[in-house]
Design a protein around this motif. Structure first.
Motif, PDB file in Angstrom:
ATOM      1  N   VAL A   1       0.838  -1.207   0.000  1.00 47.37           N
ATOM      2  CA  VAL A   1       0.000   0.000   0.000  1.00 47.37           C
ATOM      3  C   VAL A   1       0.871   1.254   0.000  1.00 47.37           C
ATOM      4  CG1 VAL A   1      -1.653   1.340   1.358  1.00 47.37           C
ATOM      5  CG2 VAL A   1      -1.981  -1.118   1.080  1.00 47.37           C
ATOM      6  N   ALA A   2       1.938   1.260   0.812  1.00 51.86           N
ATOM      7  CA  ALA A   2       2.840   2.413   0.844  1.00 51.86           C
ATOM      8  C   ALA A   2       3.488   2.639  -0.522  1.00 51.86           C
ATOM      9  CB  ALA A   2       3.919   2.188   1.912  1.00 51.86           C
ATOM     10  N   LEU A   3       3.875   1.561  -1.193  1.00 51.14           N
ATOM     11  CA  LEU A   3       4.476   1.684  -2.525  1.00 51.14           C
ATOM     12  C   LEU A   3       3.455   2.167  -3.551  1.00 51.14           C
ATOM     13  CD1 LEU A   3       6.702  -1.516  -2.577  1.00 51.14           C
ATOM     14  CD2 LEU A   3       7.497   0.845  -2.583  1.00 51.14           C
ATOM     15  N   ILE A   4       2.205   1.747  -3.390  1.00 50.17           N
ATOM     16  CA  ILE A   4       1.152   2.213  -4.298  1.00 50.17           C
ATOM     17  C   ILE A   4       1.013   3.731  -4.196  1.00 50.17           C
ATOM     18  CG2 ILE A   4      -1.343   2.199  -4.710  1.00 50.17           C
ATOM     19  CD1 ILE A   4      -1.317  -0.741  -3.757  1.00 50.17           C
ATOM     20  N   VAL A   5       0.937   4.220  -2.952  1.00 47.00           N
ATOM     21  CA  VAL A   5       0.794   5.666  -2.740  1.00 47.00           C
ATOM     22  C   VAL A   5       2.031   6.397  -3.252  1.00 47.00           C
ATOM     23  CG1 VAL A   5       0.530   7.462  -0.991  1.00 47.00           C
ATOM     24  CG2 VAL A   5      -0.718   5.301  -0.761  1.00 47.00           C
ATOM     25  N   TRP A   6       3.209   5.836  -3.031  1.00 43.93           N
ATOM     26  CA  TRP A   6       4.463   6.478  -3.435  1.00 43.93           C
ATOM     27  C   TRP A   6       4.600   6.545  -4.953  1.00 43.93           C
ATOM     28  CZ3 TRP A   6       9.367   4.060  -5.058  1.00 43.93           C
ATOM     29  CH2 TRP A   6      10.406   4.988  -5.148  1.00 43.93           C
ATOM     30  N   THR A   7       4.110   5.531  -5.654  1.00 44.23           N
ATOM     31  CA  THR A   7       4.268   5.488  -7.114  1.00 44.23           C
ATOM     32  C   THR A   7       3.147   6.192  -7.864  1.00 44.23           C
ATOM     33  OG1 THR A   7       3.169   3.314  -7.147  1.00 44.23           O
ATOM     34  CG2 THR A   7       5.578   3.341  -7.080  1.00 44.23           C
ATOM     35  N   LEU A   8       2.144   6.703  -7.147  1.00 47.99           N
ATOM     36  CA  LEU A   8       1.087   7.436  -7.844  1.00 47.99           C
ATOM     37  C   LEU A   8       1.663   8.692  -8.488  1.00 47.99           C
ATOM     38  CD1 LEU A   8      -1.938   7.311  -5.367  1.00 47.99           C
ATOM     39  CD2 LEU A   8      -1.827   6.288  -7.639  1.00 47.99           C
ATOM     40  N   PRO A   9       1.253   9.005  -9.714  1.00 49.75           N
ATOM     41  CA  PRO A   9       1.725  10.237 -10.345  1.00 49.75           C
ATOM     42  C   PRO A   9       1.227  11.461  -9.589  1.00 49.75           C
ATOM     43  CG  PRO A   9      -0.057   9.259 -11.609  1.00 49.75           C
ATOM     44  CD  PRO A   9       0.317   8.251 -10.562  1.00 49.75           C
TER      45      PRO A   9
END
Length: 400
Positions: free
Chosen positions: A191-199
């Protein structure tokens, strides 16, 4: 004095300290159960044709159903009866894919599976027939369904190492410290990586408030055979029977008939809103029924009640969870999902090969279910059970 009566008598005059421990244990059990496999549930809904909104509705519906039923049964019988969604069922959906009739036909299959569970509780000969299905074949079918999903972390590392490796490492290291937190930690990392990789500006996830979506069910023959019957079998063999065993190991005699009828009816009521089968919990049942919940067995029912209440609140985040999954890199979700299923795959595979004389039949079931075969519009899970059963009968007749 039996366990149920003893537990009921001991609830009078509970002290505040006597209540706090099982409440905390129940909340932890719910969090572990939700965080560990909610991605599997959402992927399963999407695989059988659900939209993002329908998948979120389904997750909310089963959270509400299992939460309310856990509260009701625990309060009624004063023993820690933990109810959970059918994780093997969600895996079955992901392996089967869209059937003829689409998502409405899948909803019809959910209802059929619920009716079969009610029948297993009400009709003793039918319940005995279900329990007579060889456990090695049921385990082999589940292992075959899980295989492709458990390969996902390795594939994800090859495809997107920068995203997948941190998830795998967190799962490995946390698992060495406290195994039960390994999967939630891996999901939290994902989840943290999802938020971090969002444009930039990509945190517009739309509506995140809870929302129920009604789907009119369709009843089809392919839905019955491809989803309804296999869903019933994997739920009974991989969830209900282990759940009963966990409770008996901890000294409780669960009320089988009310549990089957209750979970079946709740599954039927939740199905038009996307919820699939609910059943006795196994892993979270161990957390609520074991000594970690409370030293005294008569107070552990408070843990399963607290777990039910926690699921009601966790269900309110279903829409946000579905939104996060929808914007996530698919490889990341697949990696987290595969890691969450490692334990289930290992247990299913061990069960499949536990009887040497029936190992060949189990392997026939395993490879057929893992093949992705679709014949006459019917999925591989059903054909795996048929092929393995036929091979087992042939071996027995030949031996005679």
């Amino acid at each position: 004095m039996n366990m149920q009566t003893q537990a009921f008598d001991d609830t009078d005059g509970l002290s505040r300290s006597g209540i706090l421990q099982p409440i905390l244990a129940g909340i932890i059990a719910a969090f572990v159960g939700f965080a560990g496999v909610f991605t599997i549930v959402l992927q399963g809904f999407v695989a059988v044709g659900a939209t993002q909104a329908q998948a979120a509705s389904g997750l909310l519906a089963i959270c509400l159903a299992q939460g309310l039923l856990s509260i009701l049964l625990s309060w009624r019988y004063r023993i820690p009866i933990s109810i959970a969604w059918s994780t093997p069922g969600s895996v079955l959906f992901a392996a089967t894919g869209i059937i003829h009739g689409g998502y409405p036909a899948a909803i019809g299959a959910f209802i059929i599976a619920g009716l079969l569970i009610v029948a297993a509780g009400l009709i003793k000969p039918f319940g005995r027939l279900v329990s007579s299905i060889p456990s090695v074949l049921a385990s082999a079918m589940l292992a075959g369904i899980l295989l492709s999903l458990c390969l996902a972390p390795a594939k994800a590392v090859g495809a997107e190492p920068a995203l997948a490796i941190p998830v795998v490492l967190v799962w490995a290291f946390v698992g060495r410290i406290k195994r039960i937190w390994a999967v939630p930690a891996a999901v939290a990392t994902a989840v943290a990586l999802i938020v971090w990789t969002l444009p930039e500006g990509g945190w517009t996830l739309g509506r995140v408030t809870p929302e129920i979506t009604f789907v009119s069910p369709q009843f089809t023959l392919s839905g019955l055979i491809s989803l309804g019957i296999p869903l019933f079998i994997v739920t009974m063999a991989s969830q209900n029977l282990p759940g009963i065993a966990v409770m008996k190991i901890n000294g409780y005699e669960p009320p089988i008939r009310p549990v089957f009828v209750g979970t079946g009816i709740a599954s039927i009521l939740a199905a038009p809103f996307g919820g699939h089968t609910i059943n006795l919990a196994a892993i979270t049942a161990a957390l609520c029924a074991g000594p970690d919940a409370h030293p005294h067995p008569g107070r552990r029912w408070i843990a399963s009640m607290a777990s039910g209440v926690a699921y009601l609140f966790l269900g309110l985040g279903a829409t946000l969870a579905a939104a996060l999954v929808s914007v996530a890199p698919p490889v990341l979700i697949q990696a987290a999902t595969g890691l969450a299923l490692f334990g289930a795959f290992g247990g299913a595979l061990a069960g499949a090969v536990s009887v040497p004389a029936e190992r060949d039949a189990a392997m026939v079931t395993f490879v057929t279910a893992a093949s992705g075969l679709s014949f006459l519009g019917i999925g591989a899970a059903f054909w795996g059970l048929i092929a393995g059963g036929a091979f087992m009968l042939l071996n027995r007749r030949w031996s005679r």
